[in-house]
Each structure stands twice: as C-alpha cells, then as structure tokens.
Design a protein around this motif. Structure first.
Motif, PDB file in Angstrom:
ATOM      1  N   GLY A  78      37.197 -20.420 -34.893  1.00 39.26           N
ATOM      2  CA  GLY A  78      36.665 -20.554 -33.525  1.00 39.26           C
ATOM      3  C   GLY A  78      36.657 -22.210 -33.178  1.00 39.26           C
ATOM      4  O   GLY A  78      36.243 -22.905 -33.745  1.00 39.26           O
ATOM      5  N   TRP A  79      37.134 -22.277 -31.774  1.00 42.15           N
ATOM      6  CA  TRP A  79      36.992 -23.440 -31.396  1.00 42.15           C
ATOM      7  C   TRP A  79      38.139 -24.562 -31.923  1.00 42.15           C
ATOM      8  O   TRP A  79      38.313 -25.618 -31.812  1.00 42.15           O
ATOM      9  CB  TRP A  79      35.705 -24.228 -31.297  1.00 42.15           C
ATOM     10  CG  TRP A  79      34.703 -23.683 -30.143  1.00 42.15           C
ATOM     11  CD1 TRP A  79      34.142 -22.370 -30.960  1.00 42.15           C
ATOM     12  CD2 TRP A  79      34.167 -23.843 -29.183  1.00 42.15           C
ATOM     13  NE1 TRP A  79      33.235 -22.241 -29.827  1.00 42.15           N
ATOM     14  CE2 TRP A  79      33.271 -23.001 -28.754  1.00 42.15           C
ATOM     15  CE3 TRP A  79      34.670 -24.806 -28.197  1.00 42.15           C
ATOM     16  CZ2 TRP A  79      32.642 -22.985 -27.535  1.00 42.15           C
ATOM     17  CZ3 TRP A  79      33.761 -24.779 -27.070  1.00 42.15           C
ATOM     18  CH2 TRP A  79      32.947 -23.976 -26.687  1.00 42.15           C
ATOM     19  N   CYS A  80      38.864 -23.727 -32.712  1.00 44.16           N
ATOM     20  CA  CYS A  80      39.912 -24.874 -33.389  1.00 44.16           C
ATOM     21  C   CYS A  80      41.315 -25.335 -32.750  1.00 44.16           C
ATOM     22  O   CYS A  80      41.706 -26.205 -33.066  1.00 44.16           O
ATOM     23  CB  CYS A  80      40.326 -24.184 -34.729  1.00 44.16           C
ATOM     24  SG  CYS A  80      38.816 -24.106 -35.961  1.00 44.16           S
ATOM     25  N   LEU A  81      41.728 -24.380 -31.769  1.00 47.11           N
ATOM     26  CA  LEU A  81      42.574 -24.703 -30.980  1.00 47.11           C
ATOM     27  C   LEU A  81      42.416 -24.534 -29.640  1.00 47.11           C
ATOM     28  O   LEU A  81      43.124 -23.841 -28.678  1.00 47.11           O
ATOM     29  CB  LEU A  81      43.999 -23.700 -31.173  1.00 47.11           C
ATOM     30  CG  LEU A  81      44.877 -23.926 -32.604  1.00 47.11           C
ATOM     31  CD1 LEU A  81      45.923 -22.982 -32.848  1.00 47.11           C
ATOM     32  CD2 LEU A  81      45.162 -25.147 -32.739  1.00 47.11           C
ATOM     33  N   LEU A 114      38.207 -16.229 -33.081  1.00 48.42           N
ATOM     34  CA  LEU A 114      39.330 -16.947 -32.380  1.00 48.42           C
ATOM     35  C   LEU A 114      38.477 -17.584 -31.051  1.00 48.42           C
ATOM     36  O   LEU A 114      39.255 -17.723 -29.824  1.00 48.42           O
ATOM     37  CB  LEU A 114      40.473 -16.280 -31.797  1.00 48.42           C
ATOM     38  CG  LEU A 114      41.202 -15.625 -32.949  1.00 48.42           C
ATOM     39  CD1 LEU A 114      42.418 -14.571 -32.575  1.00 48.42           C
ATOM     40  CD2 LEU A 114      41.976 -16.604 -33.670  1.00 48.42           C
ATOM     41  N   SER A 115      37.286 -18.042 -30.938  1.00 47.54           N
ATOM     42  CA  SER A 115      36.623 -18.450 -29.727  1.00 47.54           C
ATOM     43  C   SER A 115      37.357 -19.437 -29.311  1.00 47.54           C
ATOM     44  O   SER A 115      37.756 -20.448 -29.921  1.00 47.54           O
ATOM     45  CB  SER A 115      35.149 -18.712 -30.234  1.00 47.54           C
ATOM     46  OG  SER A 115      34.518 -17.776 -31.077  1.00 47.54           O
ATOM     47  N   GLU A 116      37.559 -19.702 -27.865  1.00 46.58           N
ATOM     48  CA  GLU A 116      37.981 -20.793 -26.942  1.00 46.58           C
ATOM     49  C   GLU A 116      39.489 -21.052 -27.523  1.00 46.58           C
ATOM     50  O   GLU A 116      39.811 -22.215 -27.120  1.00 46.58           O
ATOM     51  CB  GLU A 116      37.132 -21.894 -27.321  1.00 46.58           C
ATOM     52  CG  GLU A 116      35.677 -21.606 -26.667  1.00 46.58           C
ATOM     53  CD  GLU A 116      36.000 -21.703 -25.051  1.00 46.58           C
ATOM     54  OE1 GLU A 116      36.851 -22.224 -24.629  1.00 46.58           O
ATOM     55  OE2 GLU A 116      34.980 -21.091 -24.325  1.00 46.58           O
ATOM     56  N   TRP A 117      40.175 -20.099 -28.132  1.00 41.50           N
ATOM     57  CA  TRP A 117      41.702 -20.407 -27.955  1.00 41.50           C
ATOM     58  C   TRP A 117      42.265 -20.001 -26.553  1.00 41.50           C
ATOM     59  O   TRP A 117      42.843 -18.955 -26.311  1.00 41.50           O
ATOM     60  CB  TRP A 117      42.192 -19.516 -29.089  1.00 41.50           C
ATOM     61  CG  TRP A 117      42.068 -19.716 -30.497  1.00 41.50           C
ATOM     62  CD1 TRP A 117      40.887 -20.443 -30.935  1.00 41.50           C
ATOM     63  CD2 TRP A 117      43.007 -19.563 -31.601  1.00 41.50           C
ATOM     64  NE1 TRP A 117      41.449 -20.624 -32.428  1.00 41.50           N
ATOM     65  CE2 TRP A 117      42.494 -20.167 -32.786  1.00 41.50           C
ATOM     66  CE3 TRP A 117      44.307 -19.125 -31.798  1.00 41.50           C
ATOM     67  CZ2 TRP A 117      43.065 -20.359 -34.115  1.00 41.50           C
ATOM     68  CZ3 TRP A 117      44.939 -19.052 -32.840  1.00 41.50           C
ATOM     69  CH2 TRP A 117      44.456 -19.774 -34.084  1.00 41.50           C
ATOM     70  N   ILE A 146      35.962 -15.127 -27.355  1.00 42.87           N
ATOM     71  CA  ILE A 146      34.968 -15.756 -26.502  1.00 42.87           C
ATOM     72  C   ILE A 146      35.982 -16.897 -25.826  1.00 42.87           C
ATOM     73  O   ILE A 146      36.583 -17.567 -26.291  1.00 42.87           O
ATOM     74  CB  ILE A 146      33.768 -16.496 -27.198  1.00 42.87           C
ATOM     75  CG1 ILE A 146      32.791 -15.495 -27.787  1.00 42.87           C
ATOM     76  CG2 ILE A 146      33.347 -17.461 -26.221  1.00 42.87           C
ATOM     77  CD1 ILE A 146      31.740 -16.062 -28.576  1.00 42.87           C
ATOM     78  N   GLY A 147      35.772 -16.801 -24.485  1.00 41.84           N
ATOM     79  CA  GLY A 147      36.448 -17.784 -23.639  1.00 41.84           C
ATOM     80  C   GLY A 147      37.944 -17.784 -23.473  1.00 41.84           C
ATOM     81  O   GLY A 147      38.643 -18.659 -23.058  1.00 41.84           O
ATOM     82  N   ILE A 148      38.659 -16.865 -23.897  1.00 42.01           N
ATOM     83  CA  ILE A 148      40.255 -16.598 -23.850  1.00 42.01           C
ATOM     84  C   ILE A 148      40.343 -16.085 -22.502  1.00 42.01           C
ATOM     85  O   ILE A 148      40.112 -14.903 -22.359  1.00 42.01           O
ATOM     86  CB  ILE A 148      40.595 -15.890 -24.989  1.00 42.01           C
ATOM     87  CG1 ILE A 148      40.285 -16.357 -26.479  1.00 42.01           C
ATOM     88  CG2 ILE A 148      42.346 -15.796 -24.908  1.00 42.01           C
ATOM     89  CD1 ILE A 148      40.826 -15.769 -27.674  1.00 42.01           C
ATOM     90  N   LYS A 149      40.833 -16.879 -21.662  1.00 41.70           N
ATOM     91  CA  LYS A 149      41.202 -16.455 -20.252  1.00 41.70           C
ATOM     92  C   LYS A 149      42.529 -15.751 -19.902  1.00 41.70           C
ATOM     93  O   LYS A 149      42.360 -15.129 -19.062  1.00 41.70           O
ATOM     94  CB  LYS A 149      40.981 -17.494 -19.112  1.00 41.70           C
ATOM     95  CG  LYS A 149      39.752 -18.423 -19.338  1.00 41.70           C
ATOM     96  CD  LYS A 149      39.479 -19.552 -18.507  1.00 41.70           C
ATOM     97  CE  LYS A 149      38.377 -20.505 -18.936  1.00 41.70           C
ATOM     98  NZ  LYS A 149      37.231 -19.580 -18.799  1.00 41.70           N
ATOM     99  N   GLY A 150      43.472 -15.905 -21.094  1.00 37.62           N
ATOM    100  CA  GLY A 150      44.737 -15.299 -20.872  1.00 37.62           C
ATOM    101  C   GLY A 150      44.657 -13.972 -21.314  1.00 37.62           C
ATOM    102  O   GLY A 150      45.880 -12.956 -21.087  1.00 37.62           O
ATOM    103  N   ILE A 151      43.703 -13.064 -22.030  1.00 31.35           N
ATOM    104  CA  ILE A 151      43.734 -11.863 -22.244  1.00 31.35           C
ATOM    105  C   ILE A 151      43.236 -10.894 -21.249  1.00 31.35           C
ATOM    106  O   ILE A 151      42.534 -11.363 -20.451  1.00 31.35           O
ATOM    107  CB  ILE A 151      42.943 -11.591 -23.653  1.00 31.35           C
ATOM    108  CG1 ILE A 151      41.528 -11.898 -23.445  1.00 31.35           C
ATOM    109  CG2 ILE A 151      43.635 -12.514 -24.527  1.00 31.35           C
ATOM    110  CD1 ILE A 151      40.490 -11.406 -24.404  1.00 31.35           C
TER     111      ILE A 151
END
Length: 579
Positions: free
Chosen positions: A469-472, A496-499, A523-528
């Motif tokens: 999470g938040w790593c990329l 995968l939060s915020e990828w 969480i926070g992945i806007k592209g899916i």
C-alpha cells in the motif's frame, strides 16, 4: 461503582474551585497511526486543539485515524497469537493514544468527538504526568453505532484525583471500517491555590490505596497465614493442583499464593511461568513486578511486555534505571530459552537493549513495533527468526539486509512505515536470494520502491500476503503485477492502496492467476473500472474483502448492486464527506 467510591465526597463541594474546559495540548504517545512522518493527514497531531470537522461525518484527512479495523488484520499469519491466553483482556483493547492537557484538573467530564465509525472506545485512564500512577476513569464494551458523528461522553468515576494526562484505549474488532477522532475535551475542577493542590495530592494517595487491587508485585510482601490447614485441595496430589493452576491468569495465581503455605509453594513453580504476557497489566508493571517474575522464569519461552512503559518513564521519556536494569537482567538470564519476545510500543528499547535481545539465540518471533530509541541493529546475530516485526522503527537498509541474510527460515516480515529504508529494491532482492520460505511481506507506505523492485516478488513462490500500500503512489507500475501473478500462485492477501497508475489491463493478470485471493485493497486507484471489479468478484472464488474506497471511476449504485449479488463478500467503499 464500588462502595468505596460512593463514600468519596467530591472535592469541589468542599473547596471553592474553578470549572475548566480544555482541549488537547500535546499528543504524548500512540500505538497506531495512518500517516507517515511528513504528513498531517490522518495524523495523531490532529487531536490537538478544538474539533474542525464535527458534527460532519466521513473520512477526513484532518482527523486522527487508527490503522486497523475489523478482524481482517487478525487473519494475517503475521499477526501475533496470544502468548498466554489465560491473561486475556475482556474488553480486548488493541490500540491507545495518550494525550496531555495544559492544566491540572480533577476530571468530571470528557467529550470525545468521533466523526467516522464511532464505538471503538473501551477505556479512559487519567494520570498526573509527575506521578507514575494511572487511574481508571471509565471502561465499557465497544458499541455498534449508527453511521453518524458522535460526541461521546461516558460517565467518569467520581474520584478526587488530579490529572493532566488522558489515555484512551480502543477495540476496533467490530468496526466495518477505520475509526476517526476529531478532538477530545476534558472538563474538571482546577485548584485555585497551591494549598488546595497540596491538600488534594495528600488525600489522593489515600484514595488510590483504598481503591488499589493486589498486583503481581504484591505477592512477595503480603502473605496470609494459613488459618485452616485442611482445605479442598488437601487430598489432591501436587501434580493435579499444578495442572489446575496452569489455567489461571497471573492475578489469580497471585491470589492463590496467599491462601496457604502449600499453594504458595506450588505457585512458585517455574512451569507456570513459561509464557508471560503483561500487556493487559501495563499499568501495574514496575521494577518490583519484573523482579518478582525474574525468580520464576528460569525456563521462559514467550514474553510479551507490550505497552509496559507508560508508568516507568517520566514525561520527557528518560529511562527509569531500576526498571530498565531488571529487564536487561531478565533477557540475560533467559537468553538460552526464550523463543518469542514482544516489546511493542516501548520507549526503553535502545541500542544496549537490542544487544541483549541479539544474545537470545533461540528467538523465532521478535516484535519491536513502534520502538525508535535505537539507531543501529545488531539483530543479524540471530539466526532462527521466523517472524520479525520492525514496523514504525528506524531500521536502515544495511542492517535489515544483514538480518535477512542471517535468517534463512524467515516467513513473516513486517516493515510498515519504516521510513529510513531508502534501498528497498535491494532488500527485496536479498529476500528472493536468502528467504525462500517467506510467506508475508508488509511494507505499507515504503516510498523507495520501483516497479523493477516489486517485479522481483514474482520469485517468491511461497508468498501468501503482500502489502504494498502507497508504495508506487506516483510511479508507473509497468508489468510488475503480471510478474507477481505469474510467480505467486499462493497469494491470499494483496494490498495496492494508492497505486494510481494501475488500470484494468494491469490488474487482470492477478484476477486470472491468483485464485487463492481472499482480500484485495484497491484504495484510491482511479484507473480501474467496474469491469475489473466485476471480474474479480466473479472469478475469485475465495474472495471475502474488496476495498474500492476513493476509486472515482466507480459509482455508488454499482457497489450496492455488487453487495446484493455477493453478500458473502465485504465490499468497502469509504467516502470523503458526509454532511
């Protein structure tokens, strides 16, 4: 409330005192945080001052968030199992935050502003920062509350004690999502003169003595005479009595030791103290308690001293030498037997103590969550570690790499919020070469990753839990998810939060290949889009948790339809704002 408490006359009825309302001045300590050190979003410091969001309800970065919720964290194979199940906390407190207020008062009311998923507060303690004694002001079971903000004001015990520190304990097991606090207001009566202050301090000592209970350290000083040598156990052999005593918690053993001479002797048996957990007794653990246990733990295997530092440290966190030396002595005397050691949230863990820990050659499970008064780690001297938790510590790359090389049997590694790790790709490469048995990797908010480094996880064929999470957050993930999908067929938990660079196309290999997945955090992945979520729900037979909070391309009505179609799956959908 006990009869002793009902006999206490409120001091404000005796003296003329000033009624004072005050908000938090400083956050002293905490066991859980959602933010990294450079961010104020969801940080403990947001508890300072007056509320800013109440009475609104929602997921606000301006408030204090606790990291965990529900039972999802408990299902992780890296989570700590109870060292001594007999010593369980009936209210199951999991986290705490300690707050300082500017003025000393006799507490009469407290208001806690909960603005998201309320109901997790289970205990409230008070203390004067210049004294070591915590006083329980209120406790109660966690509550199931409606989804709206709450100004929680539990009835405090009417004690004439002075405090300027408040400790709040939480149990989030029943919550569906993170809980958030906006502010804490303490109300009470303030002494108007030094004379009043000294009189209250004098009476406070007698009140605390009257309300105190027998602690594990009292056993050495209090021996009840055996008035009746014939008891219900007199006909039982010692072996049977010892078997019965194995089921008792530490407080009950202390009380049994005061019944008669025979039970006292049996209660000293070292077999009863092979596994010790003092976390729930944190407010009682002092140097006398450690000395008491030192005489009984010649064969100790598991020791949990989580939280056991708040009464040993002055406000400026200077170490209490007597307590510290007793702990060093315990580690030295048990260095050949101890296999599990947990020192979470303890400020007394420093470089010297780490050297004592490194001498415990049989250690398999070591947990040092939120210990940061040490600079360099000598833990590479250990060689049998299976579980290592270094979350919220200052571990550096070179030291961690040496630890990994020295421990080929490592299965669970937790590095959440380890912000001194700047070469984490190299750490992953070391894991792929030296730690073939690794099942759990958690490095939540480790920002030095590259997609090439994450791609190497594809070589960890035994990996079951992967928290990235938040790593990329702001980098192109490339084909690293495809590599993970190809090599990690046993994967059960993926965070995968915020990828923000992930798309349906990049996520699809995970959905098609990792059929053991039970939890996915997006969480926070806007592209899916709804397409990939629907495929995950349909194609992953063991899926039980899907978090799509702040996935802006998804619509709320779509989430509601999925919840009806897949009632056995928890679909999280947090919102940024409710009025």
């Amino acid at each position: 409330m006990s009869s002793r408490e009902t006999n206490i006359i409120p001091i404000e009825e005796v003296f003329k005192m000033r009624y004072l309302e005050q908000y938090v001045q400083t956050v002293v300590n905490y066991s859980s945080r959602y933010n990294n050190q450079c961010s104020y979003s969801y940080a403990p410091i947001n508890l300072v001052g007056k509320y800013v969001k109440y009475p609104c309800y929602g997921d606000f970065p301006e408030t204090y968030f606790l990291r965990s919720y529900g039972k999802w964290w408990k299902t992780s194979k890296a989570s700590q199992k109870e060292y001594r199940p007999q010593d369980f906390d009936l209210l199951a407190a999991e986290d705490y935050v300690t707050l300082e207020f500017g003025s000393v008062v006799i507490p009469r009311e407290i208001f806690i502003y909960e603005v998201y998923n309320p109901g997790a507060i289970v205990r409230i303690w008070g203390r004067l920062k210049t004294t070591p004694n915590w006083v329980l002001l209120w406790e109660g079971f966690p509550q199931k509350c409606a989804p709206r903000s709450r100004k929680f004001s539990p009835p405090l015990r009417k004690l004439n004690v002075l405090i300027n520190l408040v400790r709040i304990e939480f149990n989030q097991n029943h919550l569906e999502y993170h809980t958030a606090l906006d502010a804490v207001l303490l109300c009470g009566y303030q002494p108007e003169s030094q004379f009043q202050y000294e009189i209250i301090k004098f009476t406070e000592v007698n009140i605390l003595k009257a309300l105190s209970t027998i602690t594990v350290s009292d056993v050495e000083n209090e021996r009840k005479r055996d008035k009746d040598p014939i008891d219900n156990f007199s006909m039982l052999p010692n072996e049977i009595i010892l078997k019965i005593l194995e089921y008792l918690d530490l407080k009950s053993l202390s009380r049994c030791a005061q019944v008669n001479t025979r039970l006292n002797k049996l209660c000293q048996n070292q077999a009863l103290y092979q596994n010790i957990s003092l976390k729930i007794y944190w407010y009682l653990v002092d140097s006398k308690a450690l000395e008491f246990f030192k005489k009984k733990i010649g064969n100790i295997k598991k020791l949990d001293l989580s939280w056991c530092n708040e009464t040993q440290l002055s406000f400026n966190r200077r170490l209490h030498f007597d307590y510290y030396s007793k702990l060093q002595s315990i580690l030295e005397s048990s260095s050949q037997t101890i296999t599990h050691l947990c020192l979470n949230n303890n400020y007394f863990v420093d470089d010297e103590l780490l050297h004592r820990i490194a001498a415990c050659t049989e250690l398999k499970d070591l947990r040092l969550h939120h210990t940061f008064n040490w600079i360099r780690s000598p833990l590479d001297k250990l060689g049998h570690l299976v579980t290592l938790d270094l979350s919220l510590t200052n571990i550096i790359d070179q030291d961690l790499i040496q630890i990994l090389i020295s421990n080929p049997h490592l299965e669970h590694l937790v590095l959440d919020l380890c912000e001194k790790l700047v070469l984490i790709d190299s750490i992953v490469e070391t894991v792929t070469l030296c730690n073939k048995k690794l099942k759990t990797w958690s490095s939540w908010k480790a920002y030095s990753f590259t997609s090439a480094g994450i791609r190497k996880f594809g070589s960890c064929e035994n990996l079951e839990e992967l928290d990235l999470g938040w790593c990329l957050m702001c980098r192109d993930p490339g084909d690293c998810l495809a590599a993970i999908a190809n090599g990690c067929k046993k994967l059960r938990r993926l965070i995968l939060s915020e990828w923000r660079g992930v798309t349906d196309q990049l996520l699809m290999p995970i959905i098609h290949s990792c059929k053991e997945l039970t939890q996915i955090d997006l969480i926070g992945i806007k592209g899916i889009t709804a397409e990939s979520c629907e495929k995950a729900l349909f194609l992953l037979p063991k899926l039980r948790l899907l978090d799509v909070s702040f996935c802006d391309s998804l619509r709320q009505h779509e989430v509601e339809i999925w919840r009806e179609q897949y009632p056995h799956i928890t679909i999280q959908r947090s919102h940024s704002d409710y009025s």
